[in-house]
Design an enzyme around this catalytic site. Structure first.
Site, short mmCIF file in Angstrom:
data_model
loop_
_atom_site.label_atom_id
_atom_site.label_comp_id
_atom_site.label_asym_id
_atom_site.label_seq_id
_atom_site.Cartn_x
_atom_site.Cartn_y
_atom_site.Cartn_z
N GLY A 17 -1.33 11.23 10.88
CA GLY A 17 -1.55 11.66 9.51
C GLY A 17 -0.29 11.52 8.68
O GLY A 17 0.67 10.83 9.06
N ASN A 62 -9.12 7.77 18.53
CA ASN A 62 -9.93 8.52 17.56
C ASN A 62 -11.23 9.03 18.19
O ASN A 62 -11.69 10.12 17.85
CB ASN A 62 -10.24 7.65 16.34
CG ASN A 62 -9.06 7.59 15.40
OD1 ASN A 62 -7.91 7.71 15.82
ND2 ASN A 62 -9.31 7.40 14.12
N GLU A 95 -10.28 11.99 19.94
CA GLU A 95 -10.04 12.99 18.88
C GLU A 95 -11.37 13.66 18.46
O GLU A 95 -11.45 14.89 18.37
CB GLU A 95 -9.38 12.28 17.70
CG GLU A 95 -9.22 13.07 16.42
CD GLU A 95 -8.67 12.17 15.28
OE1 GLU A 95 -7.62 11.52 15.47
OE2 GLU A 95 -9.30 12.11 14.21
N ARG A 106 -39.77 0.52 36.51
CA ARG A 106 -39.58 -0.78 35.85
C ARG A 106 -40.34 -1.87 36.58
O ARG A 106 -40.93 -2.77 36.00
CB ARG A 106 -38.09 -1.14 35.78
CG ARG A 106 -37.27 -0.25 34.86
CD ARG A 106 -35.79 -0.61 34.89
NE ARG A 106 -35.51 -1.89 34.27
CZ ARG A 106 -35.05 -2.95 34.90
NH1 ARG A 106 -34.79 -2.89 36.19
NH2 ARG A 106 -34.85 -4.08 34.26
N ASN A 122 -6.73 1.77 10.13
CA ASN A 122 -7.72 1.96 11.20
C ASN A 122 -8.76 0.83 11.14
O ASN A 122 -9.95 1.08 10.94
CB ASN A 122 -8.44 3.30 11.01
CG ASN A 122 -7.68 4.44 11.65
OD1 ASN A 122 -6.94 4.24 12.60
ND2 ASN A 122 -7.88 5.64 11.14
N GLY A 144 0.86 -1.19 0.00
CA GLY A 144 0.00 0.00 0.00
C GLY A 144 0.88 1.23 0.00
O GLY A 144 1.45 1.58 1.03
#
Ligand code: 6PG
Length: 473
Positions: free
Chosen positions: A131, A187, A190, A445, A103, A11
Site C-alpha cells: 500500500g 493477493n 490476502e 460418469r 497489479n 504515474g
C-alpha cells in the site's frame, strides 16, 4: 547538458509519488511524469530540496532520463497500461526498460513482454505490495522478467524494499510474468486471510459477545504470539478507531458490503484452469460477492428465524478461536503456495518457493511470523508440493485441528457463517485422506456417459454396461 536522472516513474498517484520519495531517500535521482498537473504539483511540493524532476510533458520527461532509460509504470492496471505503452513506444530506444509495477493480470504481462521484446524494448512485470506506506518506507517487491533486466534495477529495488534482518524483501522471481503471477497469488492469500479474520470477528462478536474493546484486546494479544502479522495487527487497531461523525466506533458505522478490484477472483479463476484446489480463496471471493447482495440478504433475514446465540465461556472461546485461526491461516498459505508450485511448472517460472516466502516476510500485506516457518520448510525441501506434507506443519495442524472442529461446530450451532474456515477444515480433511468417494463419481460418469474408469487392481481403462436403460455405447 542538463542533469540526467537515473530512473523515471510514470504515474504520480499515491503509489508513484511515494515510491519516488523512497527512491530519493535512498540516494537515487528520479524523474516523474503524469498528465495530471495536480499530481505533478503534489510531488513538486513533497520533493523540495531533492533531486527529483517532475513534469506533465512526456518529451521533457524522456529526455531527462539517462540512456538506456529505466522507467517504472505506476498506473492503474488494465487498459491504462496499454495506452501508456502505446504513447511511449514511438519515443523509446532499443534497450530502454519499462517495468509495470501495477497489479496487472499475468497474461497481460506475458502479452506485453512478447510485443515489446519483438521491438527491442525491455519489459518487466513487478508486483509491489504494501500500500501507500509500503511504497514510501519499504514495500515487498516481486519482479519478473529477464534476469539481466532485474540486475539493472537490483540496486534501486533492493534499496527501497522492506528489510527483514537486513535482507531486502525483493529478488528476481523468474521470467516473463513470474512477478505478477506471484503478486496475484499474494493477493489471493490476502483475500483468504482477511475473510478468515472477518469470520473469527463474527464468531467472537456473536457467539462470544465480545465488544470492540474486547476484540481489540483479543487481536492485540494474538498479535504477540504465533499469529503475529500485519493483518492481525491492523485488525486490533481497527476496533479502537473512533468515528468522527457519530459517537460510535467507526467499525460499527461501515457498511458490510465488500468491494474488490479482481485480483482474488483472478487467483481463483486461474486455479480452476490449473486444477489446483484453493477453496479458502474461492470462498473469500464468494463471501465478498455475498456481502455485496445487501438487499437480498436483508429480505432473507426477515424470512428466516434468527439463530439462537448462546454465548459460551469467553476465555475458552478466544483460546480455541486462536487455534482455529492459526490452523486456517496455515491452510490459506498452503493453498497459495500449492498454486505457485503448479504454476511454476506449467508456466516455466522455476520459482524458488523459499525465496518467495522470504520476500513476503516484510513490507507486504500478508507479512506474518508464520512465513519464517514456510521459508524454512521450502528451504529444506524445495520441491515440496504442499505445506501439509511438511513434518513441522503436520505437527502444527495436528495440534490445532480439534479446536478448529469445535469452532466449526459452534458456528453451525449458532448459524454463524464461517465458510472460509470450514473450507480450510474440509480441505485438510480431504487432503489427509487416501480414500475419497470419487470412485462413485467415476462410476456415475461411466454409467450415464460411458466415460470409462480405472481399476484399483489392474492397469487400463474400463467401461461397464451398467444397465439396459443406458445404452451409451
Ligand atoms: C497490496 C494490496 C494491494 C491492494 C489490493 C486490494 O499488496 O498492497 O494487495 O495490491 O490493496 O489489490 O485489492 P481489492 O481491492 O481487490 O481488495
Amino acid at each position: 547538458m542538463d542533469e540526467q536522472y537515473d530512473y523515471g516513474v510514470i504515474g504520480l498517484g499515491t503509489m508513484g509519488r511515494n515510491l519516488i520519495l523512497n527512491m530519493s531517500d535512498c540516494g537515487f535521482s528520479v524523474a516523474g511524469f503524469d498528465q495530471d498537473e495536480a499530481k505533478v504539483s503534489a510531488l513538486r511540493e513533497a520533493s523540495e530540496g531533492r533531486s527529483i524532476f517532475c513534469t506533465t510533458r512526456l518529451d521533457k520527461f524522456l529526455s531527462a532520463l539517462a540512456s538506456p532509460r529505466a522507467i517504472l509504470l505506476l498506473v492503474p492496471a488494465g487498459k491504462t497500461v496499454d495506452t501508456v505503452i502505446r504513447e511511449l513506444l514511438p519515443e523509446l530506444q532499443p534497450g530502454d526498460l519499462l517495468a509495470d509495477c501495477g497489479n496487472s493480470h499475468f497474461s497481460d504481462t506475458d502479452r506485453r513482454f512478447s510485443e515489446l521484446s519483438s521491438k527491442g524494448i525491455r519489459f518487466m512485470g513487478i508486483g509491489v505490495s504494501g500500500g501507500a506506506s509500503g511504497a514510501r518506507y519499504g514495500p515487498s517487491i516481486m519482479p519478473g522478467g529477464a534476469r539481466e533486466d532485474y540486475l539493472r534495477l537490483a540496486l534501486v529495488l533492493e534499496a527501497i524494499a522492506a528489510k527483514v534482518g537486513g535482507i531486502p524483501c525483493v529478488g528476481w522471481l523468474g521470467p516473463r510474468s513470474a512477478g505478477h503471477y506471484v503478486k496475484m497469488v499474494h493477493n489471493g492469500i490476502e483475500y483468504g486471510l482477511m475473510q478468515l479474520i472477518a469470520e473469527t470477528y463474527h464468531l467472537l462478536r456473536e457467539a462470544g459477545g465480545l465488544n470492540n474493546d474486547d476484540l481489540h484486546e483479543t487481536f492485540a494479544g494474538w498479535n504477540q504470539g504465533r499469529l503475529r502479522s500485519f493483518l492481525i495487527g491492523i485488525t486490533a487497531n481497527i476496533f479502537l478507531q473512533p468515528d468522527e461523525l457519530s459517537d460510535n466506533r467507526l467499525i460499527d458505522m461501515i457498511r458490510g458490503s465488500a468491494r474488490q478490484k479482481g485480483t482474488g477472483m483472478w487467483t481463483s479463476q486461474n486455479a480452476f484452469d490449473m486444477h489446483v484446489p484453493i477453496p479458502v480463496i474461492d470462498m473469500a471471493v464468494t463471501q465478498r460477492d455475498m456481502s455485496a447482495r445487501e438487499k437480498e440478504r436483508s429480505a432473507a433475514s426477515s424470512l428466516y428465524r434468527a439463530s439462537a446465540n448462546e454465548p459460551g465461556d469467553r476465555k475458552s472461546l478466544t483460546l480455541i478461536a486462536e487455534e482455529a485461526l492459526y490452523f486456517a491461516t496455515i491452510i490459506a498459505y498452503a493453498q497459495g503456495m500449492s498454486l505457485l508450485h503448479s504454476a511454476s511448472e506449467s508456466y516455466g517460472y522455476e520459482l524458488n518457493f523459499s525465496e518467495v516466502a522470504g520476500l513476503w516476510r516484510g513490507g507486504c500485506i500478508i507479512r506474518a511470523a508464520l512465513l519464517e516457518d514456510i521459508r524454512t520448510a521450502y528451504a529444506q525441501n524445495p520441491s515440496l508440493p504442499n505445506l501439509l506434507l511438511d513434518g513441522t506443519f503436520a505437527e502444527k495442524l495436528e495440534a490445532a485441528q480439534e479446536s478448529t472442529r469445535h469452532i466449526v461446530k459452534l458456528a453451525v450451532d449458532n448459524g454463524i457463517p464461517i465458510p472460509a474456515m470450514m473450507a480450510c477444515l474440509s480441505y485438510f480433511d480431504s487432503y489427509r485422506r487416501d480414500w475419497l468417494p470419487a470412485n462413485l463419481i467415476q462410476a456415475q460418469r461411466d454409467y450415464f456417459g460411458a466415460h470409462t474408469y480405472e481399476r484399483i487392481d489392474r492397469e487400463g481403462t474400463f467401461h461397464t454396461k451398467w444397465s439396459d436403460e443406458f445404452k451409451a455405447d
